[in-house]
Motif scaffolding. Structure first.
Motif, PDB file in Angstrom:
ATOM      1  N   MET B  41      21.827   2.059   0.091  1.00  0.00           N
ATOM      2  CA  MET B  41      22.349   2.404  -1.227  1.00  0.00           C
ATOM      3  C   MET B  41      23.868   2.299  -1.296  1.00  0.00           C
ATOM      4  O   MET B  41      24.563   2.743  -0.380  1.00  0.00           O
ATOM      5  N   VAL B  42      24.339   1.719  -2.393  1.00  0.00           N
ATOM      6  CA  VAL B  42      25.772   1.785  -2.726  1.00  0.00           C
ATOM      7  C   VAL B  42      25.985   3.110  -3.449  1.00  0.00           C
ATOM      8  O   VAL B  42      25.297   3.396  -4.442  1.00  0.00           O
ATOM      9  N   ALA B  58      30.023 -10.889  -3.702  1.00  0.00           N
ATOM     10  CA  ALA B  58      30.275 -10.957  -2.257  1.00  0.00           C
ATOM     11  C   ALA B  58      29.069 -10.436  -1.470  1.00  0.00           C
ATOM     12  O   ALA B  58      28.721 -10.980  -0.408  1.00  0.00           O
ATOM     13  N   ALA B  59      28.426  -9.410  -2.009  1.00  0.00           N
ATOM     14  CA  ALA B  59      27.251  -8.849  -1.328  1.00  0.00           C
ATOM     15  C   ALA B  59      26.124  -9.875  -1.257  1.00  0.00           C
ATOM     16  O   ALA B  59      25.428  -9.996  -0.246  1.00  0.00           O
ATOM     17  N   ILE B 110      20.532  -2.028  -2.354  1.00  0.00           N
ATOM     18  CA  ILE B 110      20.583  -3.351  -1.728  1.00  0.00           C
ATOM     19  C   ILE B 110      19.372  -3.489  -0.808  1.00  0.00           C
ATOM     20  O   ILE B 110      19.106  -2.610   0.022  1.00  0.00           O
ATOM     21  N   VAL B 111      18.650  -4.589  -0.974  1.00  0.00           N
ATOM     22  CA  VAL B 111      17.486  -4.852  -0.129  1.00  0.00           C
ATOM     23  C   VAL B 111      17.799  -6.082   0.718  1.00  0.00           C
ATOM     24  O   VAL B 111      18.244  -7.102   0.193  1.00  0.00           O
ATOM     25  N   ALA B 112      17.599  -5.937   2.040  1.00  0.00           N
ATOM     26  CA  ALA B 112      17.966  -7.043   2.933  1.00  0.00           C
ATOM     27  C   ALA B 112      16.966  -7.153   4.070  1.00  0.00           C
ATOM     28  O   ALA B 112      16.142  -6.265   4.303  1.00  0.00           O
ATOM     29  N   GLU B 113      17.078  -8.275   4.796  1.00  0.00           N
ATOM     30  CA  GLU B 113      16.122  -8.564   5.866  1.00  0.00           C
ATOM     31  C   GLU B 113      16.219  -7.572   7.024  1.00  0.00           C
ATOM     32  O   GLU B 113      15.228  -7.302   7.702  1.00  0.00           O
ATOM     33  N   THR B 114      17.422  -7.087   7.291  1.00  0.00           N
ATOM     34  CA  THR B 114      17.611  -6.123   8.376  1.00  0.00           C
ATOM     35  C   THR B 114      18.454  -4.962   7.862  1.00  0.00           C
ATOM     36  O   THR B 114      19.138  -5.072   6.833  1.00  0.00           O
ATOM     37  N   GLU B 115      18.420  -3.866   8.597  1.00  0.00           N
ATOM     38  CA  GLU B 115      19.232  -2.714   8.220  1.00  0.00           C
ATOM     39  C   GLU B 115      20.717  -3.087   8.284  1.00  0.00           C
ATOM     40  O   GLU B 115      21.505  -2.711   7.409  1.00  0.00           O
ATOM     41  N   LYS B 124      30.051  -4.717   0.760  1.00  0.00           N
ATOM     42  CA  LYS B 124      30.693  -5.815   0.041  1.00  0.00           C
ATOM     43  C   LYS B 124      30.591  -5.655  -1.489  1.00  0.00           C
ATOM     44  O   LYS B 124      31.138  -6.469  -2.232  1.00  0.00           O
ATOM     45  N   VAL B 125      29.846  -4.659  -1.960  1.00  0.00           N
ATOM     46  CA  VAL B 125      29.731  -4.462  -3.407  1.00  0.00           C
ATOM     47  C   VAL B 125      31.041  -3.871  -3.932  1.00  0.00           C
ATOM     48  O   VAL B 125      31.558  -2.905  -3.385  1.00  0.00           O
TER      49      VAL B 125
END
Lengths: 164, 450
Positions: B41-42, B58-59, B110-115, B124-125
């Motif tokens: 979370m941002v 950028a994120a 933010i959802v991403a492939e890895t933590e 980067k947000v």
């Protein structure tokens, strides 16, 4: 950065993990090897729930780069558990209800094993001193200390009863 | 488990005991699924601010970034946890819209492939925030001109149109005139973090049949399911919540915070999504016990009987109310203590500030009343020159007494509890207190009042 292969002994067998630099032993155990008895409470060395034994010494696996255990002997709660029944520490924790939520139990048990390896007949002060880095938020320290006392006696009696 | 159910009077081992001592108990974060994504979370770096803009560019370029979720993605973004039991209005935002009201408030998921990739993208947000004045004290929050935290124009939760939960019995002002002594006290308590050893978290998994299985360490499984259904505007039957194994809760895991957004992320990506708090988030973002300020004014007779009690309480709810209005109602019902007092006035305020939201924790609302009132009882004993035991025995309520909120006392045990406590600590009680019971006063036991 490129990954490297790290080999170590886990519970009596050789394992290899492919890790990026600074991957922790905790992460390798849980996320790659599926050994989830080792818990994640804080991932900053503050709670003791990730305690494992490296060459019989208690270590916080959340602070330990896995490269550092290359060629070493790692013991987790999974390998403390006998094929049949329970280890005397596990039995004593169960009998004393030395847990409520159970999340601190693996770390407490591994720490107690290390304590008893060094000091087979600890007094209450030795036990509480050993446990200072392990947090139980359900406030179950009394039963935990008593369980370790009982286990120490049981293991001592067991050793005396067996031919050497 | 005893198959014949013949367990009453016997000691029965816990069904989860073997799992706990062998490490085979599966807590939420012990589960993993192929293709599982990680949500981070941002959060607001400011206590109170207007959101002027969010720049995700950028994120989005971080390797492993999958997608971002903002308030616009949440079907029913403004909700109230207690809405399920009719509490209004809806006031908390799953993701912040135009304003953040506490430091740590969720703005972008933010959802991403890895933590690691998720954390990298979070960093980067770019947030464009306009800082607003903030308020951190319950009484300052009620002063004219204070920064307004809520979206309805004042800083109190409204109880049926009133800014506080009110209880009235008799006439306290008149009784204060008749009292021999006035004893006053102000009591402050700090917020307390539950700090469960296992941090709050869940994993939402899309199933082939269109349902979502959510593995969660919530203490309130169906509360979480129902609120998630409301927030995501899906039928409850589309959600399957799996819980029951909680690595420490103490009230800190009854809020519905991680499940809705993790499930939304699973819907948007059609992949399993894990969202667990870091230790820092658990300490700095999750609900705490409320901080309280409690004013007590008692009118007391020369022999130590309390004839009037006025209590004005302020609970610091933080930026959102969560379970705190419920705490205020419990508090108001218990703020006179377990004592028979003929004149009582209680005003209990649920106050919004720019602190982290507060919620349930072990006896919330009542524990703080007990702390204030029992210190106050000792002050009364000192004032009238009586033993602290005496003050409590002569004022203790009995079965059949009327409580200030118009409930008859049933199953009173204060007197018996104090007798047992005195025995345990080796304190000798006078016969009049040793023989007293909580039985109704007209049953021949006058409670030592004659």
């Amino acid at each position: 950065m490129a990954s490297t292969i790290v080999a170590f002994e886990l519970g009596g067998r050789e394992v290899e993990v492919m890790v990026k630099p600074m991957t922790t032993l905790q992460s390798a155990l849980r996320d790659q090897l599926g050994f989830t008895a080792t818990k994640e409470g804080c991932r900053q060395g503050g709670c003791g729930s990730c305690t494992v034994l490296v060459n019989d010494e208690p270590m916080l696996s959340c602070l330990l780069p896995v490269e550092d255990v290359a060629g070493q002997r790692v013991t987790t709660l999974e390998s403390l558990t006998p094929t049949q029944g329970l280890h005397p520490l596990q039995q004593a924790f169960l009998d004393a209800n030395a847990f409520q939520c159970g999340y601190c139990t693996p770390g407490m048990t591994m720490l107690a094993q290390a304590l008893l390896d060094h000091n087979p007949a600890p007094d209450r002060g030795d036990i509480t001193q050993a446990l200072t880095g392990n947090i139980c938020r359900c406030t179950g320290y009394g039963p935990i200390v008593r369980a370790i006392e009982v286990a120490a006696q049981a293991m001592h009696a067991g050793e005396e009863g067996q031919p050497r | 488990m005893s198959p014949d159910l013949n367990v009453v009077g016997n000691s029965v081992g816990r069904s989860d005991g073997i799992g706990h001592v062998t490490g085979r108990t599966r807590y939420t974060a012990d589960r993993s699924f192929p293709g599982m994504l990680h949500l981070k979370m941002v959060r607001s770096p400011l206590h109170h601010a207007r959101i002027r803009g969010i720049d995700l560019s950028a994120a989005e370029r971080v390797p492993g970034f999958v997608r971002a979720l903002t308030a616009r993605d949440v079907p029913h973004n403004c909700y109230t946890i207690l809405g399920l039991i009719g509490v209004e209005p809806e006031e908390e935002f799953v993701l912040a819209e135009d304003r953040v009201r506490f430091k740590g408030e969720a703005i972008v998921a933010i959802v991403a492939e890895t933590e690691a990739a998720a954390l990298e993208a979070v960093s980067k947000v770019q947030l464009d925030l306009e800082e607003l004045p903030a308020v951190f004290d319950v009484e300052e929050a009620l002063e004219p001109g204070a920064p307004i935290v809520t979206h309805w124009g004042n800083n109190t939760f409204m109880f049926e149109g009133h800014p506080c939960r009110r209880v009235r019995l008799g006439d306290v002002e008149q009784a204060f005139q008749q009292a021999d002594y006035i004893v006053e006290g102000v009591y402050n308590t700090s917020p307390i973090e539950h700090a469960p050893l296992e941090t709050t978290g869940c994993i939402a998994v899309p199933e082939a049949n269109g349902r979502y299985t959510v593995y969660t360490n919530t203490q309130a499984l169906y509360f979480s399911l129902d609120n998630t259904a409301i927030i995501l505007q899906v039928p409850g039957s589309q959600l399957h919540f799996v819980g029951g194994t909680v690595g420490g809760g103490f009230g800190g895991k009854v809020d519905v915070i991680v499940e809705p957004i993790a499930t939304l992320a699973a819907m948007k990506t059609n992949r399993p999504v894990r969202y667990t708090y870091s230790r820092a988030e658990e300490m700095q973002v999750s609900s705490t016990r409320s901080a309280w300020r409690i004013y007590v004014k008692d009118g007391v007779t020369r022999d130590g009987h309390i004839i009037a009690r006025k209590v004005t309480s302020y609970a610091d709810s933080g930026a959102y109310s969560r379970q705190t209005p419920y705490a205020l109602t419990k508090h108001a019902a218990n703020a006179a203590g377990p004592y028979a007092i003929p004149n009582v006035a209680i005003d209990a305020y649920c106050v919004y500030t720019n602190r982290q939201p507060t919620s349930a924790m072990r006896g919330f609302g009542v524990t703080m009343a007990s702390f204030a009132l029992e210190v106050q009882m000792d002050k009364i004993a000192e004032k009238v020159g009586a033993d602290p035991w005496t003050i409590r025995f002569i004022n203790a309520y009995h079965d059949g007494d009327m409580k200030p909120h118009r409930k008859l006392v049933e199953d009173a045990t204060l007197i018996e509890t104090m007798q047992a406590a005195a025995t345990r600590v080796g304190h000798e009680l006078p016969d009049v207190f040793r023989s007293m019971t909580s039985a109704p006063r007209d049953a021949g036991h006058d409670g030592g009042r004659s």
